[in-house]
Design a protein around this motif. Structure first.
Motif, PDB file in Angstrom:
ATOM      1  N   TRP A 223       6.784  -0.826 -11.534  1.00 46.24           N
ATOM      2  CA  TRP A 223       7.921  -0.288 -10.775  1.00 46.24           C
ATOM      3  C   TRP A 223       8.973  -1.364 -10.567  1.00 46.24           C
TER       4      TRP A 223
ATOM      5  N   MET B  54      10.771   0.051 -13.885  1.00 46.97           N
ATOM      6  CA  MET B  54      11.323   1.301 -13.361  1.00 46.97           C
ATOM      7  C   MET B  54      12.524   1.043 -12.464  1.00 46.97           C
ATOM      8  N   SER B  55      12.540  -0.115 -11.793  1.00 49.16           N
ATOM      9  CA  SER B  55      13.647  -0.376 -10.875  1.00 49.16           C
ATOM     10  C   SER B  55      14.943  -0.696 -11.613  1.00 49.16           C
TER      11      SER B  55
ATOM     12  N   TRP C 153      16.363   6.328  -9.982  1.00 47.50           N
ATOM     13  CA  TRP C 153      15.456   7.282 -10.609  1.00 47.50           C
ATOM     14  C   TRP C 153      14.024   6.937 -10.248  1.00 47.50           C
ATOM     15  N   TYR C 154      13.139   7.921 -10.311  1.00 48.41           N
ATOM     16  CA  TYR C 154      11.724   7.650 -10.043  1.00 48.41           C
ATOM     17  C   TYR C 154      10.877   8.663 -10.786  1.00 48.41           C
ATOM     18  N   SER C 155       9.677   8.240 -11.141  1.00 43.97           N
ATOM     19  CA  SER C 155       8.713   9.159 -11.730  1.00 43.97           C
ATOM     20  C   SER C 155       7.332   8.601 -11.427  1.00 43.97           C
ATOM     21  N   THR C 156       6.477   9.449 -10.861  1.00 45.09           N
ATOM     22  CA  THR C 156       5.138   8.961 -10.485  1.00 45.09           C
ATOM     23  C   THR C 156       4.326   8.571 -11.719  1.00 45.09           C
ATOM     24  N   MET C 157       4.653   9.167 -12.858  1.00 50.21           N
ATOM     25  CA  MET C 157       3.885   8.896 -14.070  1.00 50.21           C
ATOM     26  C   MET C 157       4.221   7.548 -14.687  1.00 50.21           C
TER      27      MET C 157
ATOM     28  N   TRP D 249       1.695   4.588 -15.339  1.00 46.51           N
ATOM     29  CA  TRP D 249       0.602   4.883 -16.259  1.00 46.51           C
ATOM     30  C   TRP D 249       1.122   4.965 -17.687  1.00 46.51           C
TER      31      TRP D 249
ATOM     32  N   LEU E 105       0.906  11.392 -22.053  1.00 47.84           N
ATOM     33  CA  LEU E 105       1.619  10.956 -20.856  1.00 47.84           C
ATOM     34  C   LEU E 105       3.129  11.098 -21.048  1.00 47.84           C
TER      35      LEU E 105
ATOM     36  N   SER F  13       3.899  14.806 -20.728  1.00 46.13           N
ATOM     37  CA  SER F  13       3.769  15.316 -19.354  1.00 46.13           C
ATOM     38  C   SER F  13       4.976  14.900 -18.524  1.00 46.13           C
ATOM     39  N   GLN F  14       5.369  13.648 -18.682  1.00 49.56           N
ATOM     40  CA  GLN F  14       6.510  13.168 -17.905  1.00 49.56           C
ATOM     41  C   GLN F  14       7.790  13.879 -18.326  1.00 49.56           C
TER      42      GLN F  14
ATOM     43  N   LEU G  72       7.768  17.894 -17.564  1.00 50.15           N
ATOM     44  CA  LEU G  72       7.923  18.301 -16.160  1.00 50.15           C
ATOM     45  C   LEU G  72       9.342  18.052 -15.669  1.00 50.15           C
ATOM     46  N   ILE G  73       9.948  16.978 -16.146  1.00 45.13           N
ATOM     47  CA  ILE G  73      11.315  16.696 -15.723  1.00 45.13           C
ATOM     48  C   ILE G  73      12.276  17.673 -16.387  1.00 45.13           C
TER      49      ILE G  73
ATOM     50  N   GLU H 163      16.512  13.612 -11.783  1.00 45.97           N
ATOM     51  CA  GLU H 163      15.446  13.167 -12.676  1.00 45.97           C
ATOM     52  C   GLU H 163      15.858  13.258 -14.140  1.00 45.97           C
TER      53      GLU H 163
END
Lengths: 448, 473
Positions: A215, A219-220, A225-229, A232, A284, A287-288, A291-292, A300
């Protein structure tokens, strides 16, 4: 022949590649924009990629040991050598950290201190509450302000040092136990028991801390923006890259006459791993993305929108190289047993996961830089609408962002050479095949 | 599979079994008249099942209004139970497919019962969406085929429809996998049987003769099915997670849902396998085939998957804050501190905290403790689904429609009824088929029997000399 010797010729070749990397970095720095975005994003990209491979090597060793796997013992030393690179990775990360403190780079939007608090006075002091002499901060970014207790230079600095430091200590401990087992191991297998214990302790620590680091580091870059996946997903990318690099190393070592006992059986299983985890990575990814895409929430979708519309080569190239090709090539049993085919796929997939990180990092770094330069030129005119994304129409091809150019590839080769140089130097310290490991017999007689 | 076995591996078959003894021990239970405890269990299970049938009948006769669902909370116990049972149905195929691909020998002790459990659990799960439709007689509307209903066609964009495909495929492949494994064992039962039993098992075993060609085909079919079943294990709970995550409801719409649901499903599936196997090994005296080593391995899987689920919970919680999105933040605040706080607490305690006891080897090998833990985890995983469904729905965007939900006796009756169905099927299974895969256990005897490996091995083993003389250059 199981004692690796790091020959002068290898040192020369690798040294030249490191030099090439340095020259490319120098050239990038000189030909860069005013914030040296290409230079710094390359630095971040390669540092994260190779540190990640070192981390995953430690993790996978610990996981295999905890799962009572035996077949990998014969090439375990390669992972040990890779895992020790964490200390070099920490050094490289320190450069990035230094850059954050000294404002050498503008990779992260959240390092902009003018955007974090809602009020400001004429002296340029920021505040969370309105006070005498304070007025509204025109630069205030409410999302960054909300995240500032996690996205800040202290977390970035101490989180990184402590986490990577702890990872390294575990890697070092696993290594020293393994080396000591060579010398003093007996049939009580007390060393192995200790390795098992250290491995088990490492697993949960690694699982929690790696997410936080991803993160922070990657990710930062898209601070809004953010994504829990995401964590992983990035870890899966590291893992496939580490597997690919392991296969390449094994094939190289075999070509030099080392690891004679390592057969097509081991390569077959490594090929299966590479196949399975390429598919897992894709799972993965899908899935990411799905879903977005499905929820169609602008906050997102902006992430994928930017990449699909403005960076189609990165977006689709990533899927073709990391899913379609390894999936089709490695599908059949026979191909997973051929050193040539597996080696080719490993080289492809290794580059492709580097490309995946390129795809994660570059578009975001570019947006942040454009944003920072824009803010700089228009003297404090912080554009709230931009919020971290540029307009489609104005997108122009930029080498090193839309596609890796020679300088970026050169930098990559330099970092890769550094990694291999370090790994070779560690491999030369001990027998390539561990002695006295309780699973050695299984590994030497591995049959799928 | 390597013929050399590490000196530190523990045996997976105890008691110095011969091939014949294995047959006697495992096929024996199918040849005896059931004992009193079996009849008692069967009677209780049938009683519970009857309650379920009455409740389902009640629902269909009077309508879904007999449940406490309301406009705000449209999914309650029904979908919670559906997801719970589907989750339980994951361990079987994981054990039979993924562990087969990973060459884990300990799977042979538990795969048969776990696969049976999978099939029965999926049957229980499938019941809920069907009766939740309200007009069950229109259930065939879910099948996409050219029809005379004009524009009334299935919605291919809906994850609920994907569920229909995913679950029915999963059920079919799991059934095939299970039956494939049963064929050689049915043949073994047949060869020992006489009269009508012999005829029945003859039919069930498809004329199996045990020729090399049969084994070769059987092995390749097992591998093909394992290859097919592995993505299916992932797909089923992935799509169940899509039922939630494709929405824009805070707390549901999060990208980590697919792998986290799969990990949770494996977690709960293993817990249920343990619950059943601990009872079965005791009742049928299978302690030498389902050893402490098996129990420990399963507890490790539980520890691993429980911790993955824990990482996912904390990721969700952290990112909900990090998102800066107030509705997301509220959703998680509400889970932990809202009206259903107790279910969040139950979930965290049972799923994340309690499995951590399994870091202790002593506890991993403690049967009583493991049994209670397996029940705990099943409760925890039920709470997880309840938290996700009811807690989230009870507090939506519009405070004027906030609501509370408690199940009626009808909903409880249906849930209890599925236990009845599950155990009736499992008890029947334990009588007609060997609950441990005879042929597969025999296949690992020479590499995992306690006369060959481990501290008490009596047969000479070339591994030790091998190790001593090998490569010391």
């Amino acid at each position: 022949m199981n004692q690796f010797t790091f020959e002068g010729k290898q040192k020369t070749v690798l040294g030249l590649f490191i030099l090439l990397g340095l020259v490319c970095m120098g050239l990038t720095y000189l030909t860069d924009d005013e914030l040296h975005t290409r230079f710094w994003s390359n630095f971040l990209h390669n540092t994260v990629f190779f540190t990640g491979i070192a981390f995953v090597s430690t993790f996978v060793m610990a996981a295999f040991t905890s799962a009572y796997a035996g077949w990998h013992t014969i090439f375990r030393r390669i992972w040990e050598a890779y895992s020790l690179f964490l200390i070099v990775g920490l050094g490289l990360l320190m450069v990035l950290i230094g850059g954050v403190w000294l404002h050498y780079h503008h990779l992260y939007h959240w390092t902009d201190v003018t955007a974090l608090q809602p009020y400001v006075n004429d002296a340029g002091v920021y505040s969370d509450v309105i006070k005498e002499g304070f007025k509204e901060n025109p630069n205030y970014d409410v999302v960054l302000g909300g995240k500032s207790s996690f996205l800040n230079k202290y977390w970035y600095t101490f989180g990184t040092i402590i986490t990577v430091g702890v990872w390294y200590l575990f890697a070092k401990r696993l290594r020293s136990l393994s080396l000591s087992e060579d010398e003093n191991g007996d049939t009580s297998y007390s060393h192995h028991k200790k390795i098992k214990f250290v491995s088990a302790v490492f697993l949960p620590i690694a699982a929690f801390s790696s997410a936080a680091m991803i993160w922070q580091w990657v990710m930062s870059l898209d601070a809004h923006w953010y994504s829990t996946m995401f964590a992983w997903y990035a870890t899966a990318s590291w893992f496939v890259a580490a597997l690919a690099l392991t296969i390449l190393m094994i094939i190289y070592l075999k070509s030099k006459g080392y690891l004679e006992e390592l057969t097509g059986e081991h390569i077959h299983d490594l090929g299966k791993y590479m196949f399975a985890f390429s598919v897992f990575w894709t799972y993965l990814w899908f899935s990411q993305y799905m879903l977005i895409w499905y929820a169609n929430n602008g906050e997102e979708t902006v992430y994928f929108h930017t990449r699909m519309r403005q960076y189609p080569v990165l977006f689709y190239g990533n899927l073709i190289m990391n899913f379609a090709l390894p999936f089709l090539i490695l599908m059949r049993n026979e191909t997973k047993r051929k050193f040539g085919t597996v080696g080719f796929t490993a080289a492809l997939v290794f580059f492709a996961h580097w490309f995946d990180f390129f795809q994660m990092i570059k578009p975001s770094a570019r947006i942040n830089a454009e944003h920072a330069m824009h803010a700089h030129h228009s003297a404090g005119g912080h554009d709230h609408e931009a919020g971290g994304h540029a307009v489609d129409a104005g997108h122009q091809f930029l080498m090193g962002f839309d596609f890796p150019g020679f300088l970026d590839i050169g930098t990559f080769l330099g970092f890769a050479a550094l990694f291999v140089f370090f790994a070779f130097s560690r491999m030369a310290q001990a027998s390539l095949i561990p002695k006295n490991d309780p699973y050695l017999g299984e590994s030497l007689h591995h049959h799928v | 599979m390597s013929a050399v076995v590490s000196p530190i591996r523990e045996p997976l078959i105890e008691g110095g079994k011969s091939y014949h003894q294995i047959t006697e021990d495992l096929v024996g239970p199918t040849e005896k008249v059931p004992g009193f405890s079996w009849i008692l269990c069967m009677a209780i299970s049938l009683g519970l099942f009857t309650l379920g049938i009455v409740s389902i009948f009640w629902t269909i006769f009077f309508g879904i209004g007999t449940w406490d669902l309301n406009r705000t909370i449209g999914w309650g116990w029904d979908i919670t139970n559906f997801v719970w049972w589907i989750g339980i149905g994951h361990a079987g195929t994981l054990i039979s497919a993924i562990l087969l691909l990973f060459r884990q020998k300990w799977r042979t002790g538990v795969n048969r019962a776990a696969e049976a459990m999978t099939i029965f659990a999926v049957m229980c799960a499938g019941l809920f969406p069907v009766i939740h439709m309200g007009r069950v007689w229109l259930a065939f509307f879910i099948f996409p085929y050219p029809n005379t209903r004009g524009p009334l066609w299935v919605n291919f964009n809906s994850p609920l429809l994907w569920d229909v495909f995913a679950i029915s495929t999963y059920f079919t492949v799991s059934l095939l996998f299970w039956y494939t494994g049963l064929v050689p064992d049915f043949a073994t039962v047949r060869d020992r049987a006489s009269g009508i039993r012999k005829k029945i098992y003859s039919f069930l075993s498809f004329g199996w003769t045990g020729s090399a060609k049969h084994w070769q085909r059987w092995e390749s079919l097992s591998l093909v099915l394992a290859g097919l079943a592995t993505p299916l294990v992932l797909s089923v709970h992935t799509i169940v997670s899509f039922d939630f995550a494709t929405s824009v409801i805070p707390g549901w719409h999060t990208t980590i849902f697919p792998p986290y649901f799969v990990a949770g499903a494996i977690f709960s599936g293993f817990a249920m396998v343990l619950t059943l196997m601990i009872i079965t090994r005791k009742a049928l005296n299978l302690e030498e085939y389902i050893t402490l080593q098996h129990v420990e391995s399963m507890n490790k899987v539980i520890l691993a998957t429980g911790s993955i689920v824990g990482v996912a919970y904390l990721t969700e919680l952290f990112i909900s804050w990090y998102s800066g999105y107030i509705y997301e933040q509220f959703a998680f605040y509400n889970r932990a501190a809202g009206i259903y706080w107790w279910s969040y607490f139950g979930m965290m305690f049972c799923n994340v905290i309690s499995p951590q006891f399994f870091w202790s080897k002593k506890l991993r090998r403690n049967i009583t403790f493991t049994f209670f833990m397996s029940i705990f985890i099943n409760i925890g995983m039920w709470f997880e689904r309840f938290v996700i469904i009811a807690t989230t729905l009870a507090r939506d965007y519009l405070p004027s429609s906030w609501s509370y939900y408690t199940p009626t006796w009808v909903e409880m009756g249906i849930y209890i009824g599925t236990f009845g169905l599950f155990f009736v099927l499992y008890l029947l299974f334990s009588r007609v088929a060997p609950v441990v895969a005879v042929a597969e256990v025999k296949s690992i005897l020479k590499t995992a029997g306690d006369q060959y490996v481990g501290a008490n091995a009596t047969h000479t083993h070339h591994d030790r000399q091998e190790r001593a003389t090998h490569i010391n250059d």
